[in-house]
Design a protein around this motif. Structure first.
Motif, PDB file in Angstrom:
ATOM      1  N   ALA A  90     -59.769  11.970  13.714  1.00 39.31           N
ATOM      2  CA  ALA A  90     -60.230  10.958  12.765  1.00 39.31           C
ATOM      3  C   ALA A  90     -61.767  10.906  12.724  1.00 39.31           C
ATOM      4  N   LYS A  91     -62.423  11.424  13.770  1.00 41.37           N
ATOM      5  CA  LYS A  91     -63.879  11.349  13.888  1.00 41.37           C
ATOM      6  C   LYS A  91     -64.582  12.693  13.794  1.00 41.37           C
ATOM      7  N   GLN A  92     -63.928  13.754  14.286  1.00 44.61           N
ATOM      8  CA  GLN A  92     -64.612  15.042  14.425  1.00 44.61           C
ATOM      9  C   GLN A  92     -63.592  16.165  14.604  1.00 44.61           C
ATOM     10  N   ASP A  93     -64.085  17.408  14.540  1.00 43.67           N
ATOM     11  CA  ASP A  93     -63.227  18.546  14.843  1.00 43.67           C
ATOM     12  C   ASP A  93     -62.803  18.477  16.304  1.00 43.67           C
ATOM     13  N   VAL A  94     -61.635  19.025  16.593  1.00 40.80           N
ATOM     14  CA  VAL A  94     -61.151  19.133  17.969  1.00 40.80           C
ATOM     15  C   VAL A  94     -61.076  20.620  18.300  1.00 40.80           C
ATOM     16  N   LEU A  95     -61.665  20.992  19.426  1.00 41.47           N
ATOM     17  CA  LEU A  95     -61.658  22.378  19.871  1.00 41.47           C
ATOM     18  C   LEU A  95     -60.651  22.541  20.997  1.00 41.47           C
ATOM     19  N   PHE A  96     -59.680  23.423  20.805  1.00 39.49           N
ATOM     20  CA  PHE A  96     -58.766  23.802  21.873  1.00 39.49           C
ATOM     21  C   PHE A  96     -59.392  25.020  22.541  1.00 39.49           C
ATOM     22  N   LEU A  97     -59.900  24.837  23.736  1.00 38.61           N
ATOM     23  CA  LEU A  97     -60.558  25.910  24.476  1.00 38.61           C
ATOM     24  C   LEU A  97     -59.545  26.615  25.370  1.00 38.61           C
ATOM     25  N   TYR A  98     -59.628  27.922  25.403  1.00 37.42           N
ATOM     26  CA  TYR A  98     -58.721  28.735  26.211  1.00 37.42           C
ATOM     27  C   TYR A  98     -59.509  29.899  26.788  1.00 37.42           C
ATOM     28  N   SER A  99     -58.962  30.542  27.811  1.00 36.67           N
ATOM     29  CA  SER A  99     -59.687  31.645  28.450  1.00 36.67           C
ATOM     30  C   SER A  99     -59.109  33.021  28.138  1.00 36.67           C
ATOM     31  N   ALA A 100     -57.930  33.092  27.540  1.00 38.62           N
ATOM     32  CA  ALA A 100     -57.277  34.384  27.256  1.00 38.62           C
ATOM     33  C   ALA A 100     -58.163  35.271  26.378  1.00 38.62           C
ATOM     34  N   LYS A 101     -58.094  36.575  26.634  1.00 36.53           N
ATOM     35  CA  LYS A 101     -58.875  37.527  25.829  1.00 36.53           C
ATOM     36  C   LYS A 101     -58.254  37.726  24.449  1.00 36.53           C
ATOM     37  N   ASN A 102     -56.939  37.640  24.349  1.00 34.09           N
ATOM     38  CA  ASN A 102     -56.239  37.868  23.091  1.00 34.09           C
ATOM     39  C   ASN A 102     -56.303  36.600  22.231  1.00 34.09           C
ATOM     40  N   LYS A 103     -56.947  36.699  21.082  1.00 33.26           N
ATOM     41  CA  LYS A 103     -57.142  35.527  20.223  1.00 33.26           C
ATOM     42  C   LYS A 103     -55.899  35.151  19.422  1.00 33.26           C
ATOM     43  N   GLU A 104     -54.965  36.076  19.265  1.00 34.01           N
ATOM     44  CA  GLU A 104     -53.783  35.821  18.436  1.00 34.01           C
ATOM     45  C   GLU A 104     -52.535  35.483  19.236  1.00 34.01           C
ATOM     46  N   HIS A 105     -52.473  35.932  20.484  1.00 32.68           N
ATOM     47  CA  HIS A 105     -51.278  35.733  21.305  1.00 32.68           C
ATOM     48  C   HIS A 105     -51.639  34.990  22.588  1.00 32.68           C
ATOM     49  N   ASN A 106     -51.779  33.671  22.479  1.00 37.99           N
ATOM     50  CA  ASN A 106     -52.057  32.852  23.657  1.00 37.99           C
ATOM     51  C   ASN A 106     -51.482  31.454  23.435  1.00 37.99           C
ATOM     52  N   GLN A 107     -51.490  30.654  24.490  1.00 40.63           N
ATOM     53  CA  GLN A 107     -50.854  29.339  24.405  1.00 40.63           C
ATOM     54  C   GLN A 107     -51.573  28.392  23.467  1.00 40.63           C
ATOM     55  N   ALA A 108     -52.880  28.554  23.269  1.00 45.83           N
ATOM     56  CA  ALA A 108     -53.627  27.664  22.374  1.00 45.83           C
ATOM     57  C   ALA A 108     -53.143  27.818  20.929  1.00 45.83           C
ATOM     58  N   VAL A 109     -52.780  29.036  20.536  1.00 42.48           N
ATOM     59  CA  VAL A 109     -52.253  29.291  19.198  1.00 42.48           C
ATOM     60  C   VAL A 109     -50.954  28.512  19.006  1.00 42.48           C
ATOM     61  N   VAL A 110     -50.074  28.586  19.998  1.00 39.84           N
ATOM     62  CA  VAL A 110     -48.785  27.894  19.933  1.00 39.84           C
ATOM     63  C   VAL A 110     -49.000  26.381  19.940  1.00 39.84           C
ATOM     64  N   LEU A 111     -49.878  25.917  20.805  1.00 45.72           N
ATOM     65  CA  LEU A 111     -50.135  24.478  20.924  1.00 45.72           C
ATOM     66  C   LEU A 111     -50.715  23.918  19.627  1.00 45.72           C
ATOM     67  N   LYS A 112     -51.658  24.622  19.026  1.00 42.48           N
ATOM     68  CA  LYS A 112     -52.244  24.151  17.758  1.00 42.48           C
ATOM     69  C   LYS A 112     -51.168  24.011  16.691  1.00 42.48           C
ATOM     70  N   GLU A 113     -50.332  25.023  16.557  1.00 48.42           N
ATOM     71  CA  GLU A 113     -49.260  24.993  15.561  1.00 48.42           C
ATOM     72  C   GLU A 113     -48.332  23.793  15.808  1.00 48.42           C
ATOM     73  N   TYR A 114     -47.974  23.586  17.079  1.00 43.15           N
ATOM     74  CA  TYR A 114     -47.090  22.475  17.433  1.00 43.15           C
ATOM     75  C   TYR A 114     -47.729  21.123  17.112  1.00 43.15           C
ATOM     76  N   VAL A 115     -49.006  20.979  17.491  1.00 45.59           N
ATOM     77  CA  VAL A 115     -49.714  19.707  17.248  1.00 45.59           C
ATOM     78  C   VAL A 115     -49.820  19.435  15.754  1.00 45.59           C
ATOM     79  N   LEU A 116     -50.164  20.438  14.964  1.00 43.76           N
ATOM     80  CA  LEU A 116     -50.289  20.238  13.523  1.00 43.76           C
ATOM     81  C   LEU A 116     -48.954  19.828  12.893  1.00 43.76           C
ATOM     82  N   GLN A 117     -47.858  20.367  13.383  1.00 49.32           N
ATOM     83  CA  GLN A 117     -46.544  19.982  12.867  1.00 49.32           C
ATOM     84  C   GLN A 117     -46.159  18.566  13.315  1.00 49.32           C
ATOM     85  N   SER A 118     -46.677  18.158  14.469  1.00 50.13           N
ATOM     86  CA  SER A 118     -46.299  16.858  15.044  1.00 50.13           C
ATOM     87  C   SER A 118     -47.119  15.701  14.478  1.00 50.13           C
ATOM     88  N   LEU A 119     -48.316  15.989  13.986  1.00 58.57           N
ATOM     89  CA  LEU A 119     -49.187  14.899  13.512  1.00 58.57           C
ATOM     90  C   LEU A 119     -48.909  14.534  12.061  1.00 58.57           C
TER      91      LEU A 119
END
Length: 119
Positions: A90-119
């Protein structure tokens, strides 16, 4: 319009926003000062067993995603995490920070998708 952005914590260029580390383990070689986190949501990361099984192998990503989504749905920390993300968006962008080298196949990708569907 604010959004959830996925950012590798080791990137030199870091966009502005509310910074949430979504890894269960602290990123190797990263100091707490340099990480500059607003939140460490380790409890929403995949379990140690799931993380070790996945081992960032692209071929396992579809199965990893299904198993991680199942863990998220049962996770008692998730409602509070969703409220935090919603309040910050509601105030600003939210950054999901992760350490995995693979930008397409990591838990942050899954979590973002889940959060967007849940909100």
């Amino acid at each position: 319009m604010t959004e959830i952005k996925l950012v590798r914590i080791y990137n030199h260029e870091q966009p502005a926003g509310y910074r949430i580390l979504v890894d269960r383990l602290w990123p190797r070689g990263m100091s707490k000062v340099k990480a500059n986190l607003d939140e460490w949501a380790k409890e929403v990361g995949p379990s140690s067993d799931l993380r070790k099984w996945f081992n960032h192998e692209d071929a396992k990503f579809v199965s990893f995603k299904q198993k991680y989504l199942a863990q998220l749905q049962k996770n008692p920390a998730l409602p509070q995490f969703l409220e935090l993300v919603k309040a910050q968006l509601a105030k600003q962008d939210v950054l999901f920070l992760y350490s995995a080298k693979n930008k397409e196949h990591n838990q942050a990708v899954v979590l973002k998708e889940y959060v967007l569907q849940s909100l």
